[in-house]
Design a protein around this motif. Structure first.
Motif, PDB file in Angstrom:
ATOM      1  N   SER A 113       0.709  -1.210   0.013  1.00 17.54           N
ATOM      2  CA  SER A 113       0.081  -0.058   0.164  1.00 17.54           C
ATOM      3  C   SER A 113       0.668   1.365  -0.226  1.00 17.54           C
ATOM      4  N   ALA A 114       0.307   2.235  -0.600  1.00 24.79           N
ATOM      5  CA  ALA A 114       1.086   3.727  -0.469  1.00 24.79           C
ATOM      6  C   ALA A 114       1.026   4.164   1.064  1.00 24.79           C
ATOM      7  N   ALA A 115       0.376   3.437   1.755  1.00 28.78           N
ATOM      8  CA  ALA A 115       0.284   3.600   3.400  1.00 28.78           C
ATOM      9  C   ALA A 115       1.805   3.196   3.877  1.00 28.78           C
ATOM     10  N   SER A 116       2.595   2.336   3.281  1.00 31.54           N
ATOM     11  CA  SER A 116       3.881   1.941   3.701  1.00 31.54           C
ATOM     12  C   SER A 116       5.015   3.290   3.350  1.00 31.54           C
ATOM     13  N   ARG A 117       4.392   3.945   2.555  1.00 32.69           N
ATOM     14  CA  ARG A 117       5.421   5.315   2.586  1.00 32.69           C
ATOM     15  C   ARG A 117       4.851   6.286   3.052  1.00 32.69           C
ATOM     16  N   LEU A 118       3.525   6.475   3.316  1.00 37.00           N
ATOM     17  CA  LEU A 118       3.010   7.709   3.845  1.00 37.00           C
ATOM     18  C   LEU A 118       2.613   7.743   5.259  1.00 37.00           C
ATOM     19  N   GLY A 119       2.295   6.223   5.750  1.00 36.43           N
ATOM     20  CA  GLY A 119       2.559   6.183   7.456  1.00 36.43           C
ATOM     21  C   GLY A 119       0.952   6.179   8.100  1.00 36.43           C
ATOM     22  N   ILE A 135      12.902 -17.028 -10.205  1.00 33.58           N
ATOM     23  CA  ILE A 135      11.669 -16.578  -9.619  1.00 33.58           C
ATOM     24  C   ILE A 135      11.582 -15.172  -9.324  1.00 33.58           C
ATOM     25  N   ARG A 136      10.666 -14.395  -9.962  1.00 33.27           N
ATOM     26  CA  ARG A 136      10.626 -12.925  -9.597  1.00 33.27           C
ATOM     27  C   ARG A 136       9.441 -12.498  -8.646  1.00 33.27           C
ATOM     28  N   VAL A 137       9.820 -11.719  -7.893  1.00 36.82           N
ATOM     29  CA  VAL A 137       9.082 -11.232  -6.708  1.00 36.82           C
ATOM     30  C   VAL A 137       8.873  -9.723  -6.668  1.00 36.82           C
ATOM     31  N   ASN A 138       7.512  -9.293  -7.028  1.00 39.76           N
ATOM     32  CA  ASN A 138       7.507  -7.503  -7.107  1.00 39.76           C
ATOM     33  C   ASN A 138       6.340  -7.137  -6.337  1.00 39.76           C
ATOM     34  N   CYS A 139       5.733  -5.844  -6.193  1.00 41.35           N
ATOM     35  CA  CYS A 139       4.997  -5.513  -5.505  1.00 41.35           C
ATOM     36  C   CYS A 139       4.257  -4.336  -5.918  1.00 41.35           C
ATOM     37  N   VAL A 140       3.035  -4.190  -5.564  1.00 43.32           N
ATOM     38  CA  VAL A 140       2.211  -3.119  -6.024  1.00 43.32           C
ATOM     39  C   VAL A 140       1.871  -2.235  -4.808  1.00 43.32           C
ATOM     40  N   ARG A 141       1.763  -0.882  -4.980  1.00 41.59           N
ATOM     41  CA  ARG A 141       1.385  -0.188  -3.642  1.00 41.59           C
ATOM     42  C   ARG A 141       0.081   0.877  -4.074  1.00 41.59           C
ATOM     43  N   PRO A 142      -1.107   0.163  -3.906  1.00 45.51           N
ATOM     44  CA  PRO A 142      -2.179   0.998  -4.468  1.00 45.51           C
ATOM     45  C   PRO A 142      -2.307   2.320  -3.368  1.00 45.51           C
ATOM     46  N   GLY A 143      -3.061   3.417  -3.895  1.00 48.37           N
ATOM     47  CA  GLY A 143      -3.468   4.273  -2.826  1.00 48.37           C
ATOM     48  C   GLY A 143      -4.784   4.187  -2.474  1.00 48.37           C
ATOM     49  N   GLY A 177      12.029  -7.630  -7.479  1.00 48.23           N
ATOM     50  CA  GLY A 177      12.237  -6.760  -6.263  1.00 48.23           C
ATOM     51  C   GLY A 177      11.833  -5.195  -6.748  1.00 48.23           C
ATOM     52  N   SER A 178      10.942  -5.087  -7.431  1.00 48.15           N
ATOM     53  CA  SER A 178      10.390  -3.553  -7.688  1.00 48.15           C
ATOM     54  C   SER A 178       9.003  -3.411  -7.295  1.00 48.15           C
ATOM     55  N   PHE A 179       8.683  -2.076  -7.161  1.00 47.59           N
ATOM     56  CA  PHE A 179       7.564  -1.727  -6.746  1.00 47.59           C
ATOM     57  C   PHE A 179       6.697  -0.567  -7.760  1.00 47.59           C
ATOM     58  N   ILE A 180       5.367  -1.202  -7.941  1.00 50.01           N
ATOM     59  CA  ILE A 180       4.666  -0.135  -8.785  1.00 50.01           C
ATOM     60  C   ILE A 180       3.671   0.548  -7.731  1.00 50.01           C
ATOM     61  N   ASP A 181       3.753   1.848  -7.918  1.00 49.79           N
ATOM     62  CA  ASP A 181       2.988   2.860  -7.092  1.00 49.79           C
ATOM     63  C   ASP A 181       1.748   3.143  -7.999  1.00 49.79           C
ATOM     64  N   LEU A 182       0.469   2.981  -7.474  1.00 54.68           N
ATOM     65  CA  LEU A 182      -0.753   3.387  -8.008  1.00 54.68           C
ATOM     66  C   LEU A 182      -1.606   4.071  -6.915  1.00 54.68           C
ATOM     67  N   ALA A 183      -0.992   5.380  -6.851  1.00 52.36           N
ATOM     68  CA  ALA A 183      -1.808   6.262  -5.923  1.00 52.36           C
ATOM     69  C   ALA A 183      -1.878   7.557  -6.308  1.00 52.36           C
ATOM     70  N   GLY A 184      -2.296   7.669  -7.594  1.00 47.94           N
ATOM     71  CA  GLY A 184      -2.785   8.794  -8.175  1.00 47.94           C
ATOM     72  C   GLY A 184      -1.817  10.146  -8.173  1.00 47.94           C
TER      73      GLY A 184
END
Ligand code: NAP
Length: 248
Positions: A143-149, A180-188, A239-246
């Protein structure tokens, strides 16, 4: 390759949208849910009507034994797992840290962190035993929360998502040598039911105009990124992150 994907928490929201998009691309989809069998069945029926393949699997993701059983049931019904979307996440009513009990904090961590490890552990066994591991992949939903708190709302939830970011980095490095690939999305702010659980069903409406893109996001927009990260088109991405937080 027989592509079999488990999407945890796929009866509603981001998980449901992801399950439908993956089925459209030819994955056999294991739709996991906890309580809402009707919603899970609707996702399955939608996929079958499209000509896709899917089955529903009730399992409480916080129960380690239930997760182990879930993976063997998936193997019997759809084939050995080749892809995993770790999606289940919960939040609790909004409050400040000074009001939080250990029971609440532990419940958030128990739902949002440990199951990601356990599902990944079981998935890796199936990847290595039954597939060319370098065709297999995991996407974690943070989640974008991981960056924003998430101050004044749910810092416990934000911290649990911070753990998922670290988990993504560490696991991607452990598995890179196998391909084996491991990635992450961070929705807002995404229009789903989760905000009701936080005590503010219209939270996205309240925050939408404050976002750089001036609107909330949809589950489908998040699913697009998850689907891409799982796919061969993202074959050099780990090991990459895609932020989907507008834009926030
Ligand atoms: P949601 O609409 O509340 O859907 C939750 C899903 O998880 C449902 O399918 C539910 O199943 C399932 N679930 C809940 N607890 C479970 C358990 N113990 N075992 C198995 N399944 C369980 O959630 P969402 O908004 O789509 O969120 C999905 C992910 O995105 C979460 O990790 C969340 O933290 C993250 N996220 C969401 C937003 C947002 O704004 N929506 C923003 C950032 C990150 P039932 O239907 O059976 O209850």
């Amino acid at each position: 390759m027989n592509r079999v994907v488990l999407v945890t928490g796929a009866s509603r929201g981001i998980g449901a949208a992801t399950a439908i998009k993956l089925a459209a691309l030819g994955y056999k989809v294991a739709i996991n849910y906890k309580e809402n069998g009707q919603a899970a069945n609707e996702v399955k029926e939608h996929i079958l009507k499209m000509g896709g393949q899917a089955a529903i699997f009730q399992a409480d993701i916080i129960d380690e034994n239930a997760v182990v059983t879930l993976f063997s049931k998936i193997k019997s019904e759809l084939g050995a797992l080749s892809h995993l979307v770790n999606n289940v996440g919960i939040l609790k009513p909004q409050m400040r840290v000074e009001q939080m009990t250990a029971e609440r904090i532990n419940s958030v961590l128990m739902h949002n962190v440990t199951p990601y490890f356990i599902c990944a552990r079981e998935a890796i066994k199936h990847f290595k035993a039954h597939h060319e591991p370098n065709r297999c992949a995991i996407v974690n939903v943070s989640s974008a929360a991981s960056r924003l708190g998430s101050a004044n709302e749910y810092v416990d939830y934000a911290a649990s998502k911070g753990a998922i970011d670290s988990f993504t980095t560490g696991l991607s490095l452990e598995l890179a040598a196998y391909g084996i690939r491991v990635n992450c999305v961070r929705p807002g702010c995404i229009y789903t039911d989760i905000h009701r659980d936080g005590g503010e069903p219209d939270r996205v409406e309240r925050l939408a105009s404050l976002l750089p893109l001036r609107r909330g996001g949809t589950s489908e927009e998040v699913a697009n990124a998850i689907v891409w990260l799982l796919s061969e088109e993202a074959s050099y991405v780990t090991g990459s992150f895609i932020d989907l937080a507008g834009g926030k």
